[in-house]
Enzyme design. Structure first.
Site, PDB file in Angstrom:
ATOM      1  N   ASP A 124      -8.155  30.666  67.844  1.00 40.02           N
ATOM      2  CA  ASP A 124      -8.682  31.691  68.752  1.00 40.02           C
ATOM      3  C   ASP A 124      -9.413  31.123  69.952  1.00 40.02           C
ATOM      4  O   ASP A 124     -10.643  31.116  69.976  1.00 40.02           O
ATOM      5  CB  ASP A 124      -9.640  32.602  67.963  1.00 40.02           C
ATOM      6  CG  ASP A 124      -9.952  33.882  68.716  1.00 40.02           C
ATOM      7  OD1 ASP A 124      -9.367  34.082  69.783  1.00 40.02           O
ATOM      8  OD2 ASP A 124     -10.770  34.670  68.217  1.00 40.02           O
ATOM      9  N   GLU A 153     -15.321  33.124  76.379  1.00 39.76           N
ATOM     10  CA  GLU A 153     -15.922  33.600  75.131  1.00 39.76           C
ATOM     11  C   GLU A 153     -16.494  32.451  74.295  1.00 39.76           C
ATOM     12  O   GLU A 153     -17.611  32.530  73.795  1.00 39.76           O
ATOM     13  CB  GLU A 153     -14.868  34.363  74.327  1.00 39.76           C
ATOM     14  CG  GLU A 153     -15.354  34.774  72.952  1.00 39.76           C
ATOM     15  CD  GLU A 153     -14.309  35.532  72.142  1.00 39.76           C
ATOM     16  OE1 GLU A 153     -13.218  35.804  72.665  1.00 39.76           O
ATOM     17  OE2 GLU A 153     -14.603  35.850  70.977  1.00 39.76           O
ATOM     18  N   GLU A 176      -7.363  42.304  63.000  1.00 36.33           N
ATOM     19  CA  GLU A 176      -8.787  42.613  63.115  1.00 36.33           C
ATOM     20  C   GLU A 176      -9.042  44.113  63.066  1.00 36.33           C
ATOM     21  O   GLU A 176      -9.801  44.663  63.869  1.00 36.33           O
ATOM     22  CB  GLU A 176      -9.352  42.003  64.405  1.00 36.33           C
ATOM     23  CG  GLU A 176      -9.201  40.498  64.442  1.00 36.33           C
ATOM     24  CD  GLU A 176      -9.856  39.828  65.647  1.00 36.33           C
ATOM     25  OE1 GLU A 176      -9.957  40.462  66.697  1.00 36.33           O
ATOM     26  OE2 GLU A 176     -10.254  38.667  65.514  1.00 36.33           O
TER      27      GLU A 176
END
Ligand code: BDP
Length: 717
Positions: free
Chosen positions: A383, A411, A309
């Site tokens: 993820d 998240e 990322e």
């Protein structure tokens, strides 16, 4: 005339109300007064004569804890004695310190428990009985004391029963994704608790309470900073600040780690390169490590996110992950430091299914990493989704230390507005049979090091802690911090037992409360999966902030869009990872690949993770895939409503402030569950072109409206 008196009365009333109310700050350490008379007098006796064998900072921390506990449970301070025999009831010390009073057999038994283990039980001397809490090291004693206090709180203390315990994992670690400006990546509980600006001069009392809470769970390592790292943390100014935190945490057995930005030699020293094989770069990191250890002699080591990322890494210089990790590991090795290298790597320039990229990069490097490197692997290959099959790297590399990375912060699981107890999900992963390296291997047994003789073991969790008064935003998110610590200590611990323990410590012993909250907790993860991503759907959250549904999110790099993952079209839905598709299933053991390749045999919870199936595909219960998707979303909403009802029934028995906090959040969760259901079903219907089953609550609203919702200021980004 009356006015001041009236105001004073109102103020007094508010203050007394407030002192009754519980804001959750004390976590599971609120040490309620002991109700049971017999237990109370027993504990009064023990705390009325405490003898410490020796002195050290950890014993001071224990005294502090006993003081807090005693005042709160018995309304008086403990009495410490100078003589180990006179007026003494409770003995606290290490095995070595108690060697004269412990039998040889007992000493051998305790020794086998290792550095962090403890034993507690009754010891007899000259016909007199003493209750002893013993560890091999002071930190083990601390864990033993916390365990003892916990048994008092949960009314299970029995002095005639011996008890011993030791962790199954060496490093039980929190990863803070905290930035130096105090924002927290994926943080939903306020700002970072690290007040960098006022450090090193100001020690916020929260640091001590944070250390106490962690030590009470056995958490013994903390990485302070975001994995998307800022090189500034490695400057002298920040080292002085980190040193103060390390000093506060040390008596509690907690080591500090920092995240290292791979390009730091360029940013901090002006070098032209960060190539891990360049002598100047090597020397930069050696000097940097020496410098850190001069401030923090027991510094844990570095945690590194590289070539992922957009983070810098060895690939820029044509080097691989092993070359990058080993260079840093060499710098730490003379000081006994550990280098934790993350396996969360994937590149959008690589067309290969994102699910497969970590294995492709790490399997060829197996055996090439230094002994003080641990590869930190997320629980699943994508993820931290609401449910993921275990990461295929578990069992695929066997000559390298591997560690787990869970995400405690929610998240992708409703952030701080949804009540989701994560331990059942973690338990599912830990218990997963990998069939590699041996037919009975599980993710948990691999992590414990049994399968490969791995000496350095690690379970890390991305922290959900912030400056909110109750630490975690949602009161129930405390249960996830708690359960994480318990599972890192013992990956075989059942999530249901952990839930019960947390409930008793947080809400008390009332069986009705314990059972009702237990139901809420244990059903909450499945409910979230139902209303967010049932049947193996994944990564269909709102763009970038990941708040709410976003199955329509397109544009930009493909692996950050939702259709990349759900692949919905007029024929069907799901990501084909069989041999006919990406072939990711082949990264698992043949036993799994075979079973999961068959859509009729794969556990249905993973169905669309691995298969693209027609809308009319028949499930085991006879429903079509389309119907089943609709039933799951519908059920998810209903499950949240049940949670609301159960919670409402507890009103007379719960602290008013806590009750209302959770009640309001459950209302938001219910709205969000409906939003998820409506948005996803209306969106997927544009492909399935089929009616909803008539026996579900019909999704309402306008798809275009749901698509138009924007959350530019959502927290955590
Ligand atoms: C993702 C988060 C991102 C993190 C990344 C990571 O969205 O903020 O930086 O994981 O783990 O889940 O590095």
């Amino acid at each position: 005339m009356y006015k001041p008196i009236f105001l004073a009365a109102v103020l007094w009333f508010c203050i007394s109300l407030n002192s009754l109310a519980d804001d959750g700050y004390k976590l599971w350490l609120d040490y309620q007064p002991i109700q049971e008379a017999e237990l109370k007098s027993e504990i009064e006796l023990l705390l009325g004569g405490v003898y410490f064998f020796g002195e050290n900072p950890t014993f001071e921390a224990i005294k502090n804890e006993l003081g807090l506990a005693s005042k709160s449970m018995l309304e008086k301070a403990p009495t410490y004695t100078e003589d180990r025999l006179q007026n003494t009831r409770l003995w606290i010390g290490t095995r070595a310190q108690l060697s004269q009073v412990l039998s040889l057999t007992k000493q051998t038994e305790i020794k086998a428990l290792g550095t962090d283990g403890y034993w507690r039980g009754t010891v007899e001397l000259d016909g007199k009985a003493f209750y002893a809490i013993v560890g091999n090291q002071p930190v083990g004693v601390l864990y033993g004391v916390f365990n003892w206090l916990n048994s008092i709180q949960s009314n299970t203390f029995d002095k005639s029963t011996e008890l011993s315990d030791a962790p199954k994992i060496n490093l039980r670690m929190l990863n803070h994704w905290d930035n130096l400006d105090r924002t927290v990546e994926r943080g939903y509980a306020g700002f970072s608790i690290w007040d960098w600006h006022r450090l090193p001069g100001y020690i916020d009392p929260r640091y001590i309470d944070y250390a106490r809470a962690n030590a009470s769970l056995g958490i013994n390592a903390v990485s302070l900073t975001n994995v998307n790292a800022n090189a500034l943390i490695l400057t002298k100014d920040f080292m002085k600040k980190a040193k103060v935190l390390a000093d506060v945490f040390r008596p509690y057995g907690i080591k500090v780690f920092l995240t290292a930005r791979f390009s730091a030699p360029i940013q901090l020293e002006g070098l032209k390169t960060a190539d891990p094989l360049d002598p100047e770069v090597i020397s930069f990191w050696k000097k940097k490590a020496d410098e850190i250890y001069s401030f923090i002699p027991d510094f844990g080591g570095f945690l590194v996110k590289a070539n992922s990322e957009g983070q810098p890494g060895p690939h820029e210089y044509g080097r691989n992950h092993a070359e990058g990790a080993n260079m840093l590991a060499d710098a730490l090795a003379p000081h006994g430091g550990v280098l934790i290298w993350r396996a969360f790597v994937y590149s959008h320039e690589d067309d290969v299914d994102r699910h497969m990229q970590a294995n492709n990069e790490f399997v060829p490097l197996d055996g090439k990493f230094k002994d003080n490197v641990i590869i930190q692997i997320k629980n699943g290959a994508i993820d931290f989704q609401p449910r993921e099959p275990f990461h295929p790297l578990y069992g695929a590399i066997n000559q390298t230390n591997v560690g787990m990375e869970f995400q405690i912060t929610q998240e992708y699981l409703g952030q701080a507005t949804n009540l989701v107890y994560l331990a059942p999900m973690w338990e599912e992963v830990l218990k997963s049979n990998t069939y590699k390296p041996s037919p009975t291997s599980t993710v948990g047994s691999i992590l414990e090091g049994d399968e490969t003789g791995q000496k350095k073991t690690l379970i890390a969790g991305v922290s959900n802690i912030g400056t909110d008064r109750n630490w975690t935003g949602h009161l129930f998110a405390q249960s996830n911090w708690f359960a994480f610590g318990k599972l890192a200590w013992d990956p075989e611990a059942p999530s249901e037992e952990i839930a019960e323990e947390w409930i008793k410590l947080t809400f008390g012993q009332d069986p009705e409360v314990v059972s009702a909250i237990g139901e809420i907790l244990m059903g909450s993860h499945e409910a979230a999966v139902d209303y967010m991503t049932p049947l193996g759907l994944h990564h269909i959250m709102g763009r970038s902030h990941h708040y709410g549904p976003g199955p329509w999110v397109t544009g930009g790099r493909a692996d950050w869009t939702a259709p990349y993952y759900h692949q919905a079209d007029s024929l069907g839905i799901g990501f084909d990872r069989t041999d006919a598709g990406s072939g990711a299933l082949d990264q698992y053991a043949p036993e799994i690949a075979k079973q999961w390749s068959d859509p009729n045999q794969i556990p249905e919870k993973y169905l669309l993770w691995f298969h693209h199936l027609p809308w009319d595909f028949k499930l085991k219960n006879g429903d079509t895939l389309w119907e089943e998707i609709a039933y799951h979303y519908d059920r998810g909403v209903k499950e949240v409503r049940e949670m609301q009802e159960t919670w409402a029934s507890l009103e007379p028995k719960i602290d008013p402030e806590e009750f209302d906090h959770v009640r309001q959040l459950l209302n938001i969760q219910q709205e969000e569950a409906e939003w998820w259901r409506n948005a996803c079903l209306l969106y997927f219907q544009t492909f399935s072109k089929r009616p909803f089953p008539t026996d579900i609550e019909q999704p309402e609203g306008d798809l275009e409206y749901y698509k138009s919702l924007m959350f530019p200021n959502a927290p955590g980004i």
